[in-house]
Enzyme design. Structure first.
Site, PDB file in Angstrom:
ATOM      1  N   LYS A  51       0.838  -1.202   0.000  1.00  0.00           N
ATOM      2  CA  LYS A  51       0.000   0.000   0.000  1.00  0.00           C
ATOM      3  C   LYS A  51       0.874   1.253   0.000  1.00  0.00           C
ATOM      4  CE  LYS A  51      -3.823  -2.457   2.105  1.00  0.00           C
ATOM      5  NZ  LYS A  51      -4.549  -2.900   3.302  1.00  0.00           N
ATOM      6  N   GLN A  95      -5.223  -1.555   9.400  1.00  0.00           N
ATOM      7  CA  GLN A  95      -5.104  -2.894   8.829  1.00  0.00           C
ATOM      8  C   GLN A  95      -5.730  -3.933   9.759  1.00  0.00           C
ATOM      9  OE1 GLN A  95      -3.854  -3.484   5.748  1.00  0.00           O
ATOM     10  NE2 GLN A  95      -4.144  -5.687   5.914  1.00  0.00           N
ATOM     11  N   ASP A 118     -11.499   2.609   3.419  1.00  0.00           N
ATOM     12  CA  ASP A 118     -11.704   1.160   3.400  1.00  0.00           C
ATOM     13  C   ASP A 118     -13.187   0.822   3.269  1.00  0.00           C
ATOM     14  OD1 ASP A 118      -9.817  -0.847   3.431  1.00  0.00           O
ATOM     15  OD2 ASP A 118      -9.311  -0.575   5.546  1.00  0.00           O
TER      16      ASP A 118
HETATM   17  N1  GUN Z   1      -7.206  -7.022   5.906  1.00  0.00           N
HETATM   18  C1  GUN Z   1      -7.436  -7.781   4.792  1.00  0.00           C
HETATM   19  N2  GUN Z   1      -7.933  -7.021   3.807  1.00  0.00           N
HETATM   20  C2  GUN Z   1      -8.025  -5.759   4.301  1.00  0.00           C
HETATM   21  C3  GUN Z   1      -8.464  -4.527   3.743  1.00  0.00           C
HETATM   22  O1  GUN Z   1      -8.904  -4.426   2.589  1.00  0.00           O
HETATM   23  N3  GUN Z   1      -8.382  -3.456   4.561  1.00  0.00           N
HETATM   24  C4  GUN Z   1      -7.932  -3.539   5.841  1.00  0.00           C
HETATM   25  N4  GUN Z   1      -7.926  -2.437   6.569  1.00  0.00           N
HETATM   26  N5  GUN Z   1      -7.529  -4.669   6.382  1.00  0.00           N
HETATM   27  C5  GUN Z   1      -7.570  -5.772   5.610  1.00  0.00           C
END
Ligand code: GUN
Length: 279
Positions: A51, A95, A118
């Site tokens: 990211k 996350q 998100d």
């Molecule tokens: N954990 C697995 N996929 C994601 C996601 O798309 N966003 C976040 N914040 N955590 C995750």
């Protein structure tokens, strides 16, 4: 059978985003994303690095807050509150999964919904539910983009989504319904899963069980979207047994190189959108 090349589609979208970011910068706005990682889950650490890299490549400002696994809920909440009022930050991503002692929903609810790139805040999940504009969860948004890339009209199609998570299964079902598909949601308690799946014009597998979806689950001519990312003996495996499914599918996503690259691209798109709206 055609492969849906998520990497290529994602690359094209990122080119457009890079241009948009450059234009915003000329107007004095640099889209900014804050990523919060708690603990040392190796998979999460890899995703966070991807990211960060994607932000740099596209011209976004990004900062990563890496916190110890023992971080208290209060400390995490105060960081989220600080980011909520930081003008450099247009998007906040915490996350998941979080360590067990932290109430995940409480943290997600603390994020300013206007910065919830998100799409996990109950406000944004609720907006999707009632058909209002809001941030849509990145993987779900990426999946719809991939399905649309086939040129097949979703209206009236039978769609089966396997997996009922808040991150993928539920939002992707809403989006498919919004596109006028007839949607069936399946999960671990569904009876005759193979039979239900075998009726799907569009099959989305988001269960996290490597290669569970064998050829008998796939209808001839179906669009098959594989959301799985399980590590087996160091190799990334999807939920779909590709070698069997590809013989029946008209379109199929590979793992890796299908849904995965799209998720981060949609995160960039949501962050750029947030910056455009709230500068
Ligand atoms: N954990 C697995 N996929 C994601 C996601 O798309 N966003 C976040 N914040 N955590 C995750």
């Amino acid at each position: 059978m055609s492969i849906i090349d998520g990497k290529a589609i994602s690359g094209q979208i990122r080119l457009g985003l890079t241009e948009k970011v450059a234009k915003l910068k000329e107007e004095g706005i640099t889209p900014g994303l804050a990523v919060v990682l708690v603990g040392d889950d190796p998979a999460s650490a890899i995703y966070v690095r991807y990211k960060e890299q994607a932000c740099t490549d596209t011209g976004l400002y990004s900062e990563v807050h890496r916190l110890d696994a023992a971080t208290t809920q209060e400390t995490l909440l105060s960081l989220v509150e600080r980011l909520n009022t930081d003008d450099k930050i247009h998007g906040i991503l915490v996350q998941l999964p979080l360590p067990n002692h932290i109430d995940e929903m409480a943290i997600l609810r603390a994020i300013n919904p206007d910065k919830d790139v998100d799409g996990f805040h109950v406000i944004n999940a609720g907006k999707l539910f009632v058909g209002e504009k809001g941030f849509v969860a990145c993987t779900a948004k990426g999946i719809i983009t991939l399905i649309k890339s086939t040129g097949i009209d979703i209206t009236g199609k039978t769609a089966v989504v396997v997996g009922r998570s808040n991150i993928v299964g539920k939002p992707v079902s809403m989006l498919l319904m919004e596109q006028n598909a007839t949607v069936t949601m399946c999960h671990s308690r569904t009876r005759d899963l193979a039979k239900v799946c075998a009726g799907a014009d569009i099959l989305v597998a988001a269960i996290g069980r490597p290669e569970m979806i064998t050829g008998e689950y796939v209808k001839q001519g179906a669009i098959v979207i594989d959301v799985g990312t399980s590590r087996v003996d160091g190799k990334l495996k999807g939920d779909v047994l590709f070698s069997e499914a590809e013989k029946k599918a008209a379109f199929i996503t590979p793992v890796p190189g299908g849904v995965g690259p799209m998720t981060i691209t949609m995160l960039l798109e949501n962050t750029v959108e947030a910056a455009k709206i709230h500068g």
